[in-house]
Design a protein around this motif. Sequence first.
Motif, PDB file in Angstrom:
ATOM      1  N   LEU A  13     -13.569 -21.674  26.644  1.00 10.55           N
ATOM      2  CA  LEU A  13     -12.592 -20.804  25.986  1.00 10.55           C
ATOM      3  C   LEU A  13     -13.201 -19.442  25.647  1.00 10.55           C
ATOM      4  N   ILE A  14     -14.455 -19.424  25.224  1.00 11.45           N
ATOM      5  CA  ILE A  14     -15.129 -18.152  24.941  1.00 11.45           C
ATOM      6  C   ILE A  14     -15.250 -17.340  26.226  1.00 11.45           C
ATOM      7  N   GLY A  15     -15.657 -17.977  27.310  1.00 10.94           N
ATOM      8  CA  GLY A  15     -15.760 -17.287  28.595  1.00 10.94           C
ATOM      9  C   GLY A  15     -14.421 -16.776  29.084  1.00 10.94           C
ATOM     10  N   LEU A  16     -13.388 -17.583  28.939  1.00 12.27           N
ATOM     11  CA  LEU A  16     -12.047 -17.173  29.342  1.00 12.27           C
ATOM     12  C   LEU A  16     -11.574 -15.984  28.510  1.00 12.27           C
ATOM     13  N   THR A  17     -11.792 -16.044  27.214  1.00 15.26           N
ATOM     14  CA  THR A  17     -11.408 -14.945  26.326  1.00 15.26           C
ATOM     15  C   THR A  17     -12.138 -13.662  26.693  1.00 15.26           C
ATOM     16  N   ALA A  18     -13.444 -13.764  26.945  1.00 16.05           N
ATOM     17  CA  ALA A  18     -14.227 -12.586  27.319  1.00 16.05           C
ATOM     18  C   ALA A  18     -13.732 -11.998  28.633  1.00 16.05           C
ATOM     19  N   THR A  19     -13.377 -12.839  29.580  1.00 15.71           N
ATOM     20  CA  THR A  19     -12.872 -12.382  30.872  1.00 15.71           C
ATOM     21  C   THR A  19     -11.521 -11.693  30.717  1.00 15.71           C
ATOM     22  N   ILE A  20     -10.624 -12.322  29.978  1.00 15.79           N
ATOM     23  CA  ILE A  20      -9.294 -11.733  29.759  1.00 15.79           C
ATOM     24  C   ILE A  20      -9.425 -10.396  29.033  1.00 15.79           C
ATOM     25  N   TYR A  21     -10.289 -10.319  28.031  1.00 14.73           N
ATOM     26  CA  TYR A  21     -10.481  -9.079  27.279  1.00 14.73           C
ATOM     27  C   TYR A  21     -11.016  -7.981  28.195  1.00 14.73           C
ATOM     28  N   LEU A  22     -11.982  -8.308  29.036  1.00 14.57           N
ATOM     29  CA  LEU A  22     -12.548  -7.321  29.957  1.00 14.57           C
ATOM     30  C   LEU A  22     -11.488  -6.833  30.948  1.00 14.57           C
ATOM     31  N   LEU A  23     -10.705  -7.756  31.480  1.00 14.80           N
ATOM     32  CA  LEU A  23      -9.692  -7.381  32.477  1.00 14.80           C
ATOM     33  C   LEU A  23      -8.525  -6.602  31.869  1.00 14.80           C
ATOM     34  N   THR A  24      -8.142  -6.934  30.653  1.00 14.13           N
ATOM     35  CA  THR A  24      -6.977  -6.269  30.054  1.00 14.13           C
ATOM     36  C   THR A  24      -7.339  -5.012  29.277  1.00 14.13           C
ATOM     37  N   MET A  25      -8.489  -5.012  28.611  1.00 15.86           N
ATOM     38  CA  MET A  25      -8.869  -3.878  27.767  1.00 15.86           C
ATOM     39  C   MET A  25      -9.875  -2.959  28.448  1.00 15.86           C
ATOM     40  N   GLY A  26     -10.539  -3.467  29.474  1.00 15.64           N
ATOM     41  CA  GLY A  26     -11.551  -2.666  30.154  1.00 15.64           C
ATOM     42  C   GLY A  26     -12.828  -2.516  29.350  1.00 15.64           C
ATOM     43  N   LYS A  27     -13.024  -3.388  28.362  1.00 15.53           N
ATOM     44  CA  LYS A  27     -14.196  -3.327  27.486  1.00 15.53           C
ATOM     45  C   LYS A  27     -14.858  -4.687  27.417  1.00 15.53           C
ATOM     46  N   VAL A  28     -16.162  -4.651  27.171  1.00 16.03           N
ATOM     47  CA  VAL A  28     -16.901  -5.888  26.932  1.00 16.03           C
ATOM     48  C   VAL A  28     -16.600  -6.333  25.511  1.00 16.03           C
ATOM     49  N   ILE A  29     -16.344  -7.612  25.352  1.00 16.59           N
ATOM     50  CA  ILE A  29     -15.999  -8.127  24.038  1.00 16.59           C
ATOM     51  C   ILE A  29     -17.259  -8.308  23.194  1.00 16.59           C
ATOM     52  N   GLY A  30     -17.176  -7.884  21.965  1.00  9.99           N
ATOM     53  CA  GLY A  30     -18.263  -8.072  21.016  1.00  9.99           C
ATOM     54  C   GLY A  30     -17.682  -7.966  19.616  1.00  9.99           C
ATOM     55  N   ILE A  31     -18.043  -8.871  18.778  1.00 10.23           N
ATOM     56  CA  ILE A  31     -17.443  -8.919  17.444  1.00 10.23           C
ATOM     57  C   ILE A  31     -17.775  -7.664  16.643  1.00 10.23           C
ATOM     58  N   SER A  32     -19.012  -7.181  16.725  1.00 12.35           N
ATOM     59  CA  SER A  32     -19.359  -5.990  15.947  1.00 12.35           C
ATOM     60  C   SER A  32     -18.558  -4.781  16.407  1.00 12.35           C
ATOM     61  N   GLY A  33     -18.323  -4.650  17.712  1.00 10.74           N
ATOM     62  CA  GLY A  33     -17.519  -3.546  18.214  1.00 10.74           C
ATOM     63  C   GLY A  33     -16.067  -3.647  17.783  1.00 10.74           C
ATOM     64  N   ILE A  34     -15.532  -4.856  17.796  1.00  8.39           N
ATOM     65  CA  ILE A  34     -14.145  -5.059  17.377  1.00  8.39           C
ATOM     66  C   ILE A  34     -14.000  -4.805  15.882  1.00  8.39           C
ATOM     67  N   LEU A  35     -14.961  -5.260  15.094  1.00 14.94           N
ATOM     68  CA  LEU A  35     -14.928  -5.007  13.654  1.00 14.94           C
ATOM     69  C   LEU A  35     -15.054  -3.512  13.374  1.00 14.94           C
ATOM     70  N   SER A  36     -15.949  -2.847  14.080  1.00 14.47           N
ATOM     71  CA  SER A  36     -16.111  -1.401  13.925  1.00 14.47           C
ATOM     72  C   SER A  36     -14.827  -0.661  14.288  1.00 14.47           C
ATOM     73  N   GLN A  37     -14.183  -1.096  15.370  1.00 13.40           N
ATOM     74  CA  GLN A  37     -12.922  -0.479  15.776  1.00 13.40           C
ATOM     75  C   GLN A  37     -11.865  -0.683  14.693  1.00 13.40           C
ATOM     76  N   PHE A  38     -11.837  -1.861  14.111  1.00 16.71           N
ATOM     77  CA  PHE A  38     -10.870  -2.151  13.049  1.00 16.71           C
ATOM     78  C   PHE A  38     -11.120  -1.266  11.820  1.00 16.71           C
ATOM     79  N   LEU A  39     -12.383  -1.087  11.461  1.00 24.40           N
ATOM     80  CA  LEU A  39     -12.716  -0.341  10.248  1.00 24.40           C
ATOM     81  C   LEU A  39     -12.631   1.172  10.422  1.00 24.40           C
TER      82      LEU A  39
END
Length: 132
Positions: A13-39
Amino acid sequence: METIFNPLVGGLLIGLTATIYLLTMGKVIGISGILSQFLFSKERLLPFLFIAGLIIGGSAYGLLTEQTVAFPETRSPILLIISGLLVGYGTRLGGGCTSGHGVCGISRLSPRSIVATLIFMATAIFTVAIAH
């Protein structure tokens, strides 16, 4: 069987989520980056939904499987805040967190991510060896 099944499904599921995120958002998934984007970004909805999904998904799994997490001892709130700030600084210094480098970077054969993950792991092993 459950001992093998749960980590296997979780990893898939983690691999699938990372793949879907990369294909749809064009970005590598990372929690710190997502948290930074949120803040710090104007685009807060998608990062919020992602973070909420992590919390809700993990909590739901724990409730459905009746698993609990027991904390062995009480920690100082000041120590927790300082630790969190140091982790945040480390993710900025390292150009990403363990999830970004370890899951996405290694799967893309990024030399920087491979080195970063080796350093994360060595530091963790060293820390555990000292603590115990």
